[in-house]
Design a protein around this motif. Structure first.
Motif, PDB file in Angstrom:
ATOM      1  N   GLU A   1      65.214  49.913  53.032  1.00 40.55           N
ATOM      2  CA  GLU A   1      65.665  50.027  51.637  1.00 40.55           C
ATOM      3  C   GLU A   1      65.022  48.971  50.742  1.00 40.55           C
ATOM      4  OE1 GLU A   1      67.131  52.648  50.402  1.00 40.55           O
ATOM      5  OE2 GLU A   1      66.969  53.376  52.460  1.00 40.55           O
ATOM      6  N   ALA A   2      64.838  47.769  51.266  1.00 41.92           N
ATOM      7  CA  ALA A   2      64.162  46.726  50.485  1.00 41.92           C
ATOM      8  C   ALA A   2      62.709  47.121  50.238  1.00 41.92           C
ATOM      9  CB  ALA A   2      64.227  45.387  51.220  1.00 41.92           C
ATOM     10  N   PHE A   3      62.100  47.693  51.239  1.00 48.23           N
ATOM     11  CA  PHE A   3      60.718  48.149  51.077  1.00 48.23           C
ATOM     12  C   PHE A   3      60.647  49.267  50.037  1.00 48.23           C
ATOM     13  CE2 PHE A   3      56.876  50.509  52.061  1.00 48.23           C
ATOM     14  CZ  PHE A   3      55.959  49.507  52.340  1.00 48.23           C
ATOM     15  N   ARG A   4      61.617  50.180  50.098  1.00 47.70           N
ATOM     16  CA  ARG A   4      61.667  51.282  49.138  1.00 47.70           C
ATOM     17  C   ARG A   4      61.779  50.747  47.705  1.00 47.70           C
ATOM     18  NH1 ARG A   4      63.264  56.444  50.091  1.00 47.70           N
ATOM     19  NH2 ARG A   4      64.432  55.843  51.961  1.00 47.70           N
ATOM     20  N   ARG A   5      62.641  49.757  47.502  1.00 44.57           N
ATOM     21  CA  ARG A   5      62.821  49.185  46.160  1.00 44.57           C
ATOM     22  C   ARG A   5      61.522  48.567  45.644  1.00 44.57           C
ATOM     23  NH1 ARG A   5      67.818  47.621  48.292  1.00 44.57           N
ATOM     24  NH2 ARG A   5      67.055  45.526  48.728  1.00 44.57           N
ATOM     25  N   LEU A   6      60.824  47.852  46.530  1.00 44.50           N
ATOM     26  CA  LEU A   6      59.546  47.238  46.143  1.00 44.50           C
ATOM     27  C   LEU A   6      58.526  48.299  45.734  1.00 44.50           C
ATOM     28  CD1 LEU A   6      59.206  44.498  48.914  1.00 44.50           C
ATOM     29  CD2 LEU A   6      59.531  44.079  46.470  1.00 44.50           C
ATOM     30  N   VAL A   7      58.480  49.381  46.482  1.00 44.95           N
ATOM     31  CA  VAL A   7      57.525  50.456  46.178  1.00 44.95           C
ATOM     32  C   VAL A   7      57.891  51.132  44.860  1.00 44.95           C
ATOM     33  CG1 VAL A   7      56.675  52.733  46.933  1.00 44.95           C
ATOM     34  CG2 VAL A   7      56.866  50.863  48.585  1.00 44.95           C
ATOM     35  N   GLU A   8      59.194  51.366  44.632  1.00 50.26           N
ATOM     36  CA  GLU A   8      59.624  52.010  43.381  1.00 50.26           C
ATOM     37  C   GLU A   8      59.353  51.114  42.172  1.00 50.26           C
ATOM     38  OE1 GLU A   8      63.665  53.109  44.195  1.00 50.26           O
ATOM     39  OE2 GLU A   8      63.068  54.906  45.327  1.00 50.26           O
ATOM     40  N   GLU A   9      59.568  49.815  42.329  1.00 53.87           N
ATOM     41  CA  GLU A   9      59.263  48.877  41.241  1.00 53.87           C
ATOM     42  C   GLU A   9      57.762  48.837  40.966  1.00 53.87           C
ATOM     43  OE1 GLU A   9      60.900  45.197  42.600  1.00 53.87           O
ATOM     44  OE2 GLU A   9      62.983  45.910  42.427  1.00 53.87           O
TER      45      GLU A   9
END
Length: 381
Positions: free
Chosen positions: A244-252
């Motif tokens: 989920e942290a990786f997902r947030r970084l990619v979305e940002e």
């Protein structure tokens, strides 16, 4: 490349910097002094008859005539003199073949199901999308000097013959409400600590796959391990920070990516056209062997009356004399195209059912008619 070699020999580029430059240009070190392995990048394993002849010429001129199919659908040749690699590169480019980023800390060869475009179960052909990703990231500045290599694959169906579960980024073809897209798998890998990829998106429309991959590559480049090579693959980054942290970084990161949508012209993709040939009458000496071969090596295509023929290549190794004859065969009786498989074999698509006997007799003479294509006894090496 010639300029970089000259600088290295004159001591103006240190060994580690030259190694990075060399690898990004498809030139790999060998244990034997003074020679290199060359990795020829063949996106999703597609090879035309002309390209196969060109590769054979190069292997005879610069190496020892042996071709090795890799598990990334590349071809490798060994024992090449480093000084001759620039002219080898130029020879391959005549038939639109590149070595660029076949090695090194880059986006490696984009692989795909070798049955892409012919599989009766596929919702659509993934080849145009694999090709677009290959073109977009080739020589792309964001992926030239990452902490470690990055591998991407495309699968035509839920059977996942492109093996997305063991790739950094894997795309599995899907249709949703009449729209083409992909199930996206993230962070798989083999090695000493294998990891099964996570589902990143259940469905992502085709115009979003390049922006997404650009975001994933940027985050991997920025946050991935740089000191310890053993822990530098993306699977370790996801293990460390969580999905989920990786997902947030990619979305940002999508905010910084210039193209929010990259439309891929699948209709404009050039597909191979089968030859129309009157089937010659041939005599099958051993009917039992022929029927066994047909049961394991002949694959029905979604195109009516056409089949694909699998060739089991022992350990992925074959020689240029056979490669040239294979090029002649696909020109005369197929569509002038073959696919190299992730399991180090060869698939000839677009053979008319009437031509199966004559193709079999030719393959038998070449020693390419062993039954058991893609079966468990066919060793990957």
């Amino acid at each position: 490349l010639a300029n970089k070699i000259e600088l290295f020999k004159n001591g103006k580029v240190d060994e580690e910097k030259f190694r990075s430059l060399r690898l990004a240009r498809g030139v790999y070190g060998q244990r034997q002094e003074g020679v290199q392995m060359i990795r020829i990048k063949l996106p999703y394993g597609k090879v035309s008859s002309n390209q196969l002849r060109r590769i054979s010429e190069v292997a005879d001129e610069y190496s020892r005539g042996r071709l090795h199919i890799t598990t990334r659908q590349d071809i490798q040749i060994h024992y090449v003199d480093l000084d001759r690699t620039p002219e080898l590169w130029a020879a391959l480019e005549k038939d639109d073949i590149t070595l660029r980023e076949a090695c090194g800390n880059t986006v490696r060869n984009v692989t795909a199901s070798e049955t892409a475009g012919i599989d009766p179960n596929e919702p659509f052909d993934v080849s145009p999308y694999a090709h677009a990703v290959f073109q977009y990231f080739l020589r792309n500045p964001i992926s030239q000097e990452m902490g470690r290599k990055f591998k991407v694959s495309f699968s035509g169906t839920d059977e996942d013959t492109g093996l997305s579960y063991m790739h950094d980024l894997g795309f599995i073809a899907k249709m949703e409400n009449g729209i083409r897209g992909f199930k996206v798998m993230l962070g798989g890998g083999l090695g000493s600590q294998p990891r099964h990829a996570d589902v990143f998106y259940e469905f992502l429309a085709t115009d979003k796959i390049i922006p997404l991959m650009e975001g994933v590559v940027r985050i991997f480049d920025r946050h991935g391990e740089r000191k310890s090579r053993a822990k530098a693959r993306m699977k370790f980054l996801i293990k460390d920070i969580g999905l989920e942290a990786f997902r947030r970084l990619v979305e940002e990161e999508q905010l910084a990516i210039p193209d929010k949508s990259v439309i891929i012209d699948a209709d404009g993709y050039k597909t191979s056209i089968p030859k129309k040939v009157v089937a010659p009458v041939v005599e099958i000496a051993d009917q039992k062997a022929y029927e066994l071969w047909k049961s394991t090596n002949v694959i029905q295509q979604k195109q009516a009356e056409y089949v694909a023929i699998g060739i089991k290549v022992l350990l992925g190794d074959f020689y240029t004399d056979k490669a040239r004859l294979l090029a002649d065969l696909i020109d005369k009786y197929a569509a002038g195209e073959l696919r190299l498989s992730l399991r180090q074999n060869i698939l000839i698509p677009h053979v008319h059912e009437d031509l199966i006997p004559v193709v079999y007799t030719i393959l038998e003479k070449l020693g390419f008619a062993a039954p058991g294509y893609n079966k468990a006894i066919d060793i990957t090496a």
